[in-house]
Scaffold this active site. Sequence first.
Site, PDB file in Angstrom:
ATOM      1  N   ASP A  79      -1.307 -37.745  48.240  1.00 21.53           N
ATOM      2  CA  ASP A  79      -0.894 -36.322  48.580  1.00 21.53           C
ATOM      3  C   ASP A  79      -2.287 -35.750  48.079  1.00 21.53           C
ATOM      4  OD1 ASP A  79       1.241 -34.136  48.805  1.00 21.53           O
ATOM      5  OD2 ASP A  79       0.057 -33.812  46.904  1.00 21.53           O
TER       6      ASP A  79
ATOM      7  N   TYR B 220      -7.450 -28.919  46.165  1.00 24.16           N
ATOM      8  CA  TYR B 220      -8.113 -29.613  45.262  1.00 24.16           C
ATOM      9  C   TYR B 220      -9.412 -30.046  45.358  1.00 24.16           C
ATOM     10  CZ  TYR B 220      -2.829 -30.739  44.973  1.00 24.16           C
ATOM     11  OH  TYR B 220      -1.641 -30.386  44.979  1.00 24.16           O
TER      12      TYR B 220
ATOM     13  N   LYS C 115      -2.803 -29.820  52.420  1.00 24.40           N
ATOM     14  CA  LYS C 115      -1.977 -28.485  52.566  1.00 24.40           C
ATOM     15  C   LYS C 115      -2.983 -27.383  52.782  1.00 24.40           C
ATOM     16  CE  LYS C 115       0.397 -30.492  48.697  1.00 24.40           C
ATOM     17  NZ  LYS C 115      -0.731 -31.480  47.710  1.00 24.40           N
TER      18      LYS C 115
ATOM     19  N   HIS D 227       0.744 -24.459  51.212  1.00 26.44           N
ATOM     20  CA  HIS D 227       0.985 -24.801  49.848  1.00 26.44           C
ATOM     21  C   HIS D 227       1.605 -23.882  49.151  1.00 26.44           C
ATOM     22  CE1 HIS D 227      -2.071 -26.978  46.800  1.00 26.44           C
ATOM     23  NE2 HIS D 227      -0.862 -26.843  46.453  1.00 26.44           N
TER      24      HIS D 227
HETATM   25  N1  LIG Z   1       2.308 -28.320  45.895  1.00 25.67           N
HETATM   26  C1  LIG Z   1       1.946 -27.981  44.523  1.00 25.67           C
HETATM   27  O1  LIG Z   1       1.758 -26.862  44.108  1.00 25.67           O
HETATM   28  C2  LIG Z   1       1.585 -29.217  43.779  1.00 25.67           C
HETATM   29  C3  LIG Z   1       1.471 -28.719  42.231  1.00 25.67           C
HETATM   30  C4  LIG Z   1       1.186 -29.913  41.350  1.00 25.67           C
HETATM   31  C5  LIG Z   1       1.035 -31.065  41.792  1.00 25.67           C
HETATM   32  N2  LIG Z   1       1.242 -31.329  43.087  1.00 25.67           N
HETATM   33  C6  LIG Z   1       0.829 -32.768  43.717  1.00 25.67           C
HETATM   34  O2  LIG Z   1       2.090 -33.388  42.758  1.00 25.67           O
HETATM   35  C7  LIG Z   1       1.171 -34.498  41.977  1.00 25.67           C
HETATM   36  C8  LIG Z   1       1.721 -35.088  40.817  1.00 25.67           C
HETATM   37  O3  LIG Z   1       1.763 -33.723  39.943  1.00 25.67           O
HETATM   38  P1  LIG Z   1       0.708 -33.552  38.588  1.00 25.67           P
HETATM   39  O4  LIG Z   1      -0.552 -34.438  39.080  1.00 25.67           O
HETATM   40  O5  LIG Z   1       0.640 -32.239  38.636  1.00 25.67           O
HETATM   41  O6  LIG Z   1       1.594 -34.201  37.667  1.00 25.67           O
HETATM   42  P2  LIG Z   1       2.369 -35.577  37.006  1.00 25.67           P
HETATM   43  O7  LIG Z   1       2.197 -36.609  38.148  1.00 25.67           O
HETATM   44  O8  LIG Z   1       3.841 -35.157  36.724  1.00 25.67           O
HETATM   45  O9  LIG Z   1       1.390 -35.919  35.608  1.00 25.67           O
HETATM   46  C9  LIG Z   1       0.230 -36.317  35.745  1.00 25.67           C
HETATM   47  C10 LIG Z   1      -0.265 -36.539  34.161  1.00 25.67           C
HETATM   48  O10 LIG Z   1       0.391 -37.611  33.547  1.00 25.67           O
HETATM   49  C11 LIG Z   1      -0.340 -38.622  33.323  1.00 25.67           C
HETATM   50  N3  LIG Z   1       0.361 -39.940  33.588  1.00 25.67           N
HETATM   51  C12 LIG Z   1       0.606 -40.445  34.645  1.00 25.67           C
HETATM   52  N4  LIG Z   1       1.129 -41.589  34.641  1.00 25.67           N
HETATM   53  C13 LIG Z   1       1.142 -41.983  33.144  1.00 25.67           C
HETATM   54  C14 LIG Z   1       1.981 -42.769  32.693  1.00 25.67           C
HETATM   55  N5  LIG Z   1       2.202 -43.988  33.248  1.00 25.67           N
HETATM   56  N6  LIG Z   1       1.781 -42.923  31.212  1.00 25.67           N
HETATM   57  C15 LIG Z   1       1.348 -41.874  30.543  1.00 25.67           C
HETATM   58  N7  LIG Z   1       0.702 -40.649  31.275  1.00 25.67           N
HETATM   59  C16 LIG Z   1       0.747 -40.810  32.653  1.00 25.67           C
HETATM   60  C17 LIG Z   1      -1.745 -38.493  33.854  1.00 25.67           C
HETATM   61  O11 LIG Z   1      -2.782 -38.771  32.915  1.00 25.67           O
HETATM   62  P3  LIG Z   1      -3.973 -39.654  33.418  1.00 25.67           P
HETATM   63  O12 LIG Z   1      -4.484 -39.111  34.768  1.00 25.67           O
HETATM   64  O13 LIG Z   1      -5.096 -39.396  32.581  1.00 25.67           O
HETATM   65  O14 LIG Z   1      -3.750 -40.990  33.495  1.00 25.67           O
HETATM   66  C18 LIG Z   1      -1.823 -36.934  34.124  1.00 25.67           C
HETATM   67  O15 LIG Z   1      -2.153 -36.206  32.789  1.00 25.67           O
HETATM   68  C19 LIG Z   1      -0.182 -33.936  42.068  1.00 25.67           C
HETATM   69  O16 LIG Z   1      -1.241 -35.028  41.942  1.00 25.67           O
HETATM   70  C20 LIG Z   1      -0.406 -33.359  43.482  1.00 25.67           C
HETATM   71  O17 LIG Z   1      -0.653 -34.217  44.473  1.00 25.67           O
HETATM   72  C21 LIG Z   1       1.370 -30.159  44.155  1.00 25.67           C
END
Ligand SMILES: NC(=O)c1ccc[n+]([C@@H]2O[C@H](COP(=O)([O-])OP(=O)(O)OC[C@H]3O[C@@H](n4cnc5c(N)ncnc54)[C@H](OP(=O)(O)O)[C@@H]3O)[C@@H](O)[C@H]2O)c1
Length: 278
Positions: free
Chosen positions: A48, A53, A78, A111
């Site tokens: 994704d 980004y 997006k 988005h």
């Molecule tokens: N459509 C939208 O508006 C929107 C908004 C936000 C996100 N997204 C998408 O959704 C994806 C996921 O959401 P997100 O990146 O915001 O948040 P997330 O996946 O909920 O959390 C990412 C955070 O958690 C940590 N983490 C991941 N796996 C872990 C584990 N096993 N143990 C401990 N910590 C862990 C990562 O740290 P490290 O990287 O330091 O390991 C990072 O700080 C995004 O990357 C993006 O593709 C979309």
Amino acid sequence: MADHIVPTIALNNAVHIPQLGFGTFQIPPEDTKAAVTTALEAGYRHIDTAQMYGNEKQVGEAVRESGIPRSEFFVTSKLNNPFHAPADAVEAVSTSIDALDLGPLDLYLIHWPLPEVGDFVETWRALEGEHKAGKARAIGVSNFQQAHLERLLAETEVVPAVNQIEVHPYFQQSPLRAFNREHGIVTEAWAPLGQGAVLDDEVLAAVGSEVGRSVAQVTLRWHLQRGDVVFPKSSTPARAAENFALFDFALSDEQMSRVDALDADRRLGPNPDEFNRV
Ligand SMILES: NC(=O)c1ccc[n+]([C@@H]2O[C@H](COP(=O)([O-])OP(=O)(O)OC[C@H]3O[C@@H](n4cnc5c(N)ncnc54)[C@H](OP(=O)(O)O)[C@@H]3O)[C@@H](O)[C@H]2O)c1
């Protein structure tokens, strides 16, 4: 690799999406190729990304240079917020295709609805045209509330394949997920780990010790058992691998209910009704 163990979900247009992918929000472009390459080695085949980004090019490079056939991948991007005007949206699709350099997109999303900026219905019609022209196998939306979806359903032809929204144990979005489901729209849960906010939770830790898994794995497994698509982000190779190891255990109904009980209406990101930043 282990991609075959990831279940797929049929979208409303017969395209199948792997239920688990790898998120790339906040991975700087210079780190993206390595992070995605590591994720591919762990078994991920669904990535994704987004124009916002700034890392589409590096996602594409990692996929192309992996040596794995393109047909095994599912790549989502997006439309960035400044490009909602229909002509701009059409151009943006080509910009994403050129940056990724992987051929037609698997899935392309609006988005944010930006309800006070232009008209997202017109933007959607532009994406419908690109979908019909073969530029994207599926199109969908992100951060759309029920009222936004109701307008698309009433005024346009193609039902969005997905609605990518913030969902995690502290913000479970039950009414919007139900609305999506009733209309054949798959829910993609962004921030599935609450961007780290759920990782110190005692209930999740207790369930984790019962099943011998980490809090992150329990949380991601809960999402999968609810039927949503998830793509956790991690720049840490060991965590990316940990987040992929979800298919050799399950939560019981009772354990699922304990996670359900954590809902706290705690939104981390902007409210889509109020977010209009271009
Ligand atoms: N459509 C939208 O508006 C929107 C908004 C936000 C996100 N997204 C998408 O959704 C994806 C996921 O959401 P997100 O990146 O915001 O948040 P997330 O996946 O909920 O959390 C990412 C955070 O958690 C940590 N983490 C991941 N796996 C872990 C584990 N096993 N143990 C401990 N910590 C862990 C990562 O740290 P490290 O990287 O330091 O390991 C990072 O700080 C995004 O990357 C993006 O593709 C979309």
